[in-house]
Design a protein around this motif. Structure first.
Motif, PDB file in Angstrom:
ATOM      1  N   LEU A 381      24.298 -30.359  29.249  1.00  9.75           N
ATOM      2  CA  LEU A 381      23.704 -31.575  29.680  1.00  9.75           C
ATOM      3  C   LEU A 381      22.061 -31.542  30.483  1.00  9.75           C
ATOM      4  O   LEU A 381      21.064 -32.486  30.449  1.00  9.75           O
ATOM      5  CB  LEU A 381      24.688 -32.266  30.808  1.00  9.75           C
ATOM      6  N   THR A 382      22.161 -30.394  31.399  1.00  5.38           N
ATOM      7  CA  THR A 382      21.460 -30.058  32.018  1.00  5.38           C
ATOM      8  C   THR A 382      19.704 -29.534  31.204  1.00  5.38           C
ATOM      9  O   THR A 382      18.657 -30.189  31.222  1.00  5.38           O
ATOM     10  CB  THR A 382      21.399 -29.421  33.186  1.00  5.38           C
ATOM     11  N   ARG A 388      12.057 -31.887  26.137  1.00  3.82           N
ATOM     12  CA  ARG A 388      11.335 -33.472  25.780  1.00  3.82           C
ATOM     13  C   ARG A 388      12.216 -33.884  24.628  1.00  3.82           C
ATOM     14  O   ARG A 388      11.863 -35.115  24.454  1.00  3.82           O
ATOM     15  CB  ARG A 388      10.042 -32.516  24.947  1.00  3.82           C
ATOM     16  N   GLY A 389      13.067 -33.264  23.321  1.00  7.58           N
ATOM     17  CA  GLY A 389      12.858 -34.102  22.261  1.00  7.58           C
ATOM     18  C   GLY A 389      14.223 -35.080  22.718  1.00  7.58           C
ATOM     19  O   GLY A 389      14.332 -36.038  22.581  1.00  7.58           O
ATOM     20  N   SER A 390      15.356 -34.482  22.816  1.00  4.61           N
ATOM     21  CA  SER A 390      16.422 -34.999  24.136  1.00  4.61           C
ATOM     22  C   SER A 390      16.380 -35.748  24.947  1.00  4.61           C
ATOM     23  O   SER A 390      16.219 -36.677  24.895  1.00  4.61           O
ATOM     24  CB  SER A 390      17.645 -33.328  24.369  1.00  4.61           C
ATOM     25  N   ARG A 652       7.683 -23.387  40.284  1.00  5.79           N
ATOM     26  CA  ARG A 652       7.768 -23.271  38.863  1.00  5.79           C
ATOM     27  C   ARG A 652       7.762 -23.612  37.677  1.00  5.79           C
ATOM     28  O   ARG A 652       7.168 -24.589  37.989  1.00  5.79           O
ATOM     29  CB  ARG A 652       8.809 -22.148  38.778  1.00  5.79           C
ATOM     30  N   PRO A 653       7.319 -23.426  35.974  1.00  2.00           N
ATOM     31  CA  PRO A 653       7.136 -24.598  35.292  1.00  2.00           C
ATOM     32  C   PRO A 653       8.011 -25.911  35.486  1.00  2.00           C
ATOM     33  O   PRO A 653       9.475 -25.724  36.189  1.00  2.00           O
ATOM     34  CB  PRO A 653       6.961 -23.766  33.884  1.00  2.00           C
ATOM     35  N   MET A 654       7.833 -27.101  35.253  1.00  2.00           N
ATOM     36  CA  MET A 654       8.473 -27.790  35.032  1.00  2.00           C
ATOM     37  C   MET A 654       9.822 -28.229  34.168  1.00  2.00           C
ATOM     38  O   MET A 654      10.633 -28.864  35.163  1.00  2.00           O
ATOM     39  CB  MET A 654       7.631 -28.956  34.825  1.00  2.00           C
ATOM     40  N   ARG A 655      10.161 -27.888  33.479  1.00  5.87           N
ATOM     41  CA  ARG A 655      11.473 -27.189  32.649  1.00  5.87           C
ATOM     42  C   ARG A 655      12.231 -26.435  33.641  1.00  5.87           C
ATOM     43  O   ARG A 655      12.740 -26.734  33.959  1.00  5.87           O
ATOM     44  CB  ARG A 655      10.852 -26.589  31.097  1.00  5.87           C
ATOM     45  N   GLU A 656      11.441 -25.504  34.181  1.00 10.58           N
ATOM     46  CA  GLU A 656      12.953 -24.236  34.230  1.00 10.58           C
ATOM     47  C   GLU A 656      13.291 -25.558  36.005  1.00 10.58           C
ATOM     48  O   GLU A 656      13.928 -24.691  36.768  1.00 10.58           O
ATOM     49  CB  GLU A 656      11.656 -23.428  35.183  1.00 10.58           C
ATOM     50  N   ALA A 657      12.430 -26.273  36.837  1.00 12.48           N
ATOM     51  CA  ALA A 657      12.453 -26.796  37.575  1.00 12.48           C
ATOM     52  C   ALA A 657      13.892 -27.774  37.790  1.00 12.48           C
ATOM     53  O   ALA A 657      14.631 -27.737  38.409  1.00 12.48           O
ATOM     54  CB  ALA A 657      10.747 -27.209  38.591  1.00 12.48           C
ATOM     55  N   LEU A 658      13.549 -27.886  36.879  1.00 14.25           N
ATOM     56  CA  LEU A 658      14.417 -29.170  36.622  1.00 14.25           C
ATOM     57  C   LEU A 658      16.148 -28.160  36.131  1.00 14.25           C
ATOM     58  O   LEU A 658      17.041 -29.102  36.514  1.00 14.25           O
ATOM     59  CB  LEU A 658      14.429 -29.953  34.771  1.00 14.25           C
ATOM     60  N   LEU A 659      15.778 -27.262  35.348  1.00  8.98           N
ATOM     61  CA  LEU A 659      17.033 -26.610  35.375  1.00  8.98           C
ATOM     62  C   LEU A 659      17.803 -26.390  36.096  1.00  8.98           C
ATOM     63  O   LEU A 659      19.080 -25.779  36.591  1.00  8.98           O
ATOM     64  CB  LEU A 659      16.832 -24.999  34.322  1.00  8.98           C
ATOM     65  N   VAL A 660      16.412 -25.693  37.709  1.00  7.00           N
ATOM     66  CA  VAL A 660      17.217 -24.963  38.704  1.00  7.00           C
ATOM     67  C   VAL A 660      18.000 -26.233  39.887  1.00  7.00           C
ATOM     68  O   VAL A 660      18.972 -25.827  40.291  1.00  7.00           O
ATOM     69  CB  VAL A 660      16.314 -24.307  39.510  1.00  7.00           C
ATOM     70  N   ARG A 710      20.192 -41.368  37.816  1.00  2.94           N
ATOM     71  CA  ARG A 710      20.101 -40.250  38.216  1.00  2.94           C
ATOM     72  C   ARG A 710      20.297 -38.726  37.495  1.00  2.94           C
ATOM     73  O   ARG A 710      19.983 -38.053  37.775  1.00  2.94           O
ATOM     74  CB  ARG A 710      20.601 -40.077  39.727  1.00  2.94           C
ATOM     75  N   ALA A 711      21.632 -38.977  36.898  1.00  2.00           N
ATOM     76  CA  ALA A 711      22.232 -37.551  36.159  1.00  2.00           C
ATOM     77  C   ALA A 711      21.133 -38.032  34.574  1.00  2.00           C
ATOM     78  O   ALA A 711      20.546 -36.588  34.793  1.00  2.00           O
ATOM     79  CB  ALA A 711      23.211 -37.842  36.078  1.00  2.00           C
ATOM     80  N   LEU A 712      20.661 -38.486  34.763  1.00  2.00           N
ATOM     81  CA  LEU A 712      19.817 -38.969  32.897  1.00  2.00           C
ATOM     82  C   LEU A 712      19.094 -39.525  32.579  1.00  2.00           C
ATOM     83  O   LEU A 712      18.118 -38.719  32.331  1.00  2.00           O
ATOM     84  CB  LEU A 712      20.931 -39.231  32.180  1.00  2.00           C
TER      85      LEU A 712
END
Length: 747
Positions: A381-382, A388-390, A652-660, A710-712
């Motif tokens: 889910l994370t 970007r696509g999903s 850190r890059p935005m995608r990595e920031a979201l993953l963390v 908040r989660a999605l």
């Protein structure tokens, strides 16, 4: 040598703000015992010395009733010298038939009251039997007598109800009297107060147990809920005392219904903040910091977010202060003060307690330091919300689903429904149902129509023609006017002594304080001047009074307040998000997400209560109070969730920031949201319709916010918008360029 990891060194504070918060944390930790003792004393002092929070004893005005219907009622009393509108009535009914003698006794009893033959505080009475021909629109014939009684209006609704009930108990002692009970808007409000008083402590205890269970399961600890209980207890005792004192000083009337909502809000927000602090402490202890340093670091990192979040909720709820309605203008400050008190407790007492307890806060779980390890692979889910696509697909599905649910909100109807909100076991509800079967549902709260004009009382034929025209209106079950009740005519109830005014009692075929009756009366009011002219009454002034007119005015005022309250609440939440995030784009889509979630919760409530359960409407104040709370609490979670992403995105890059950041913040918000949803949802245990609606709307709204928005939705929007979210500051892009330059310099 020990295999335990060495304590992690404290990262030097580079900015002034960071140093300030760390200094604040050092002071709290140093004074931890003093702070705990101070709050204990404050809680005891609030209970002993400050006045308890009291609901308004006669709260029709506190509900916002300050409109033309009261003016019409006052003018009517001046013209006739005898009240026609009663908000309390004795109901006698025998479905097999009420003996003629019993009906006659009821009429004679009313005459005796009007002549002052009883030693009672009742000022007058109007008995209405459904005898043959007396009430053509009645559902039955010769089965029911409704005696409208007038008590001293200076008495509160508990006292007025008691006067009427005492009189009925003294006079209606024979089985043949077929006494059912006392009903009307005043006895209904008294019954609501009794039900609320009998259930409020049960609901509070159950709510506390549910919330503490969630905390215990979240941390696998028995001490964490104990810490939460101490914090919530201090907040509740201090808040109720301070609210009572503030209401006295400010001369603000707080509705009696407000206390359970205040306690639920307090339980929810303080528990949320306890969860955030405990999560921070657990993370620092696992990093290897000692007890006091872990408490300092957790306090320094969590307190800024909690403070901004708490101020956001307090400011959002306080926006109700701009309302013109007395209900909302007293409602807002009470809720705002509640949140501020809970916030002060949370940012002082909770850090002191975690500093004292340290690892013991998670007992019996053994919390040990863990060596640094590779970050675990993010969940599916994370990864989906960070791609970007999903993320685009998730946004489409979330927006489509929430919009579909929100579309039902356009069918929302509002009403007051005092009697209809009661459990079926209450005397007022049973009596109202019996009266409705014998006559029509509107009999318990008739509408008064007053016509004022020179010599109108002498135009008997024309007045009678108007009465027939009123009876023919859709939604009208019956009309009582001059000549219909001799006992009432004897005291000048329908024709003024001057001959310059007449009045009617209009009985609707629907429950008098709900949406259908309000709509019916609106049509009658529009048609009334033309009906009077067609009857040949000439130039007359018409006015309408009664509970249905009162409800109509309250709802109209509430709708007007909605625009004012909504704009202020949105502006307050937007400004605070802009200041905290130092951005404009992100606050806009964050607030839009909260509004969409609110619309979905509102639409689901309309579907559940009006479509599925068949209610005529929702209690008028529920949707608006819920709207302000959900918008403010949504911004609360925005600050916690997006604040963590912002911090990570700066390094850190935005995608990595979201993953963390997303997994960490989502776990805390999920636990906090469940606690808050339980706190509000359990309001539905109070067997009154407004609390069923409050519990459903707030509980469902928070769950939608936590598990969908908040989660999605929000993480997916952050992925799609990217660094542009920080516009116009460009802080995320600037930080990224700085990292690039730093990397090149090292190369």
């Amino acid at each position: 040598m020990s295999d335990a990891p060495a304590p992690v060194e404290v990262e030097p504070r580079r900015g002034f703000t960071a140093k300030l918060w760390y200094g604040y944390a050092r002071v709290l930790v140093a004074l931890r015992w003093v702070i705990v003792l101070g709050w204990t004393v404050a809680a005891v002092a609030a209970m002993v010395f400050l006045p308890p929070m009291q609901g308004s004893a006669n709260d029709i005005e506190a509900l916002g009733a300050n409109d033309e219907s009261f003016a019409a009622e006052k003018r009517s009393l001046e013209l006739f010298g005898f009240p026609l509108l009663s908000r309390a009535a004795i109901v006698q009914r025998n479905p097999e038939g009420l003996p003629p003698l019993v009906q006659a006794e009821a009429v004679m009893r009313g005459i005796a009251i009007n002549q002052g033959q009883y030693e009672t505080e009742l000022l007058g009475a109007i008995p209405v039997p459904n005898a043959e021909g007396a009430f053509p629109g009645a559902g039955e014939t010769n089965t029911t007598v409704v005696t409208f009684l007038f008590a001293d209006p200076t008495l509160n609704f508990f006292q007025q109800t008691q006067v009427v009930e005492d009189f009925a108990a003294e006079q209606l002692t024979d089985e043949s009297d077929a006494y059912v009970g006392v009903t009307g808007s005043i006895p209904a409000r008294a019954a609501q107060g009794k039900v609320l008083n009998s259930y409020v402590h049960i609901v509070e205890v159950v709510t506390v147990l549910a919330v503490l269970t969630i905390v215990a399961l979240t941390f696998g600890s028995l001490m964490a809920p104990a810490l939460t209980l101490l914090s919530v207890g201090a907040a509740v005792f201090v808040t109720l005392g301070v609210s009572g004192w503030a209401a006295t000083i400010m001369d603000v009337s707080i509705p009696a219904d407000l206390r359970p909502l205040i306690v639920a809000l307090l339980l929810g927000v303080v528990t949320d903040y306890c969860i955030f602090y405990l999560s921070g402490l657990r993370a620092r202890l696992r990093e290897g910091h000692d007890r006091l340093e872990a408490a300092r670091l957790a306090t320094a990192s969590v307190t800024p977010i909690v403070t901004v979040a708490g101020v956001t909720v307090a400011a959002g709820t306080a926006s109700l202060l701009v309302a013109e309605s007395p209900l909302f203008s007293g409602f807002g400050p009470a809720l705002g003060l509640t949140v501020l008190t809970g916030l002060v407790v949370a940012i002082t007492l909770v850090p002191a307690l975690i500093a004292i307890l340290g690892r013991a806060a998670f007992w019996p779980r053994q919390l040990v330091a863990e060596p640094p390890k590779v970050r675990p692979r993010p969940s599916l889910l994370t990864r989906a919300v960070a791609h970007r696509g999903s993320a685009f697909l998730i946004v489409l599905l979330c927006v489509a689903g929430l919009s579909a649910a929100a579309s039902q909100a356009r069918h929302l109807d509002l009403g007051l429904g005092f009697v209809q909100s009661l459990p079926e076991t209450t005397s007022a509800q049973r009596a109202a149902e019996a009266a409705g079967k014998g006559f029509a549902p509107g009999i318990i709260s008739p509408t008064e129509i007053v016509l004022e004009g020179a010599g109108v009382g002498e135009k008997a034929d024309e007045v009678a023609q108007l009465g027939e025209a009123l009876k023919a209106q859709p939604g009208v079950a019956g009309v009582i006017g001059p000549g219909d009740l001799p006992a009432a005519d004897d005291v000048g109830a329908f024709t003024a002594k001057s001959g310059d005014a007449v009045r009617f009692l209009l009985i609707l075929d629907s429950t008098p304080l709900e949406a259908t009756a309000i709509e019916t009366l609106g049509r009658v009011e529009v048609a009334l001047p033309q009906l009077a002219a067609d009857a040949g009454l000439g130039e007359v002034t018409t006015s309408v009074a009664g509970d249905t007119a009162l409800a109509s005015g309250i709802i109209a005022d509430t709708a007007n307040d909605l625009i004012r309250i909504g704009l202020v609440a949105l502006a307050v939440n937007l400004v605070l998000l802009v200041v905290f995030l130092r951005a404009l784009i992100a606050p806009l889509y964050l607030l839009a997400s909260s509004v969409l979630a609110l619309g979905a919760a509102m639409g689901l409530s309309v579907f559940f209560f009006q479509d599925y359960l068949g209610q005529d409407d929702l209690t008028f104040y529920v949707p608006f109070a819920v709207s302000v709370l959900l918008l403010s609490l949504g911004s609360d979670y925005n600050i916690f969730a997006v604040g963590h992403v912002w911090q990570e995105a700066r390094k850190r890059p935005m995608r990595e920031a979201l993953l963390v950041a997303t997994p960490e913040s989502t776990r805390a918000i999920t636990s906090a949201g469940l606690a808050l949803a339980a706190s509000f949802g359990l309001l539905a245990l109070v067997p009154l319709r407004p609390f069923h609606e409050l519990g459903f709307l707030l509980g469902v709204g928070i769950l939608i916010d936590v598990f969908i928005v908040r989660a999605l939705l929000v993480p997916s929007l952050i992925t799609l918008v990217g660094p542009l979210s920080s516009w116009p500051s460009g802080i995320l892009r600037r930080e990224r360029r700085t990292r690039v330059r730093t990397a090149r310099g090292r190369g």
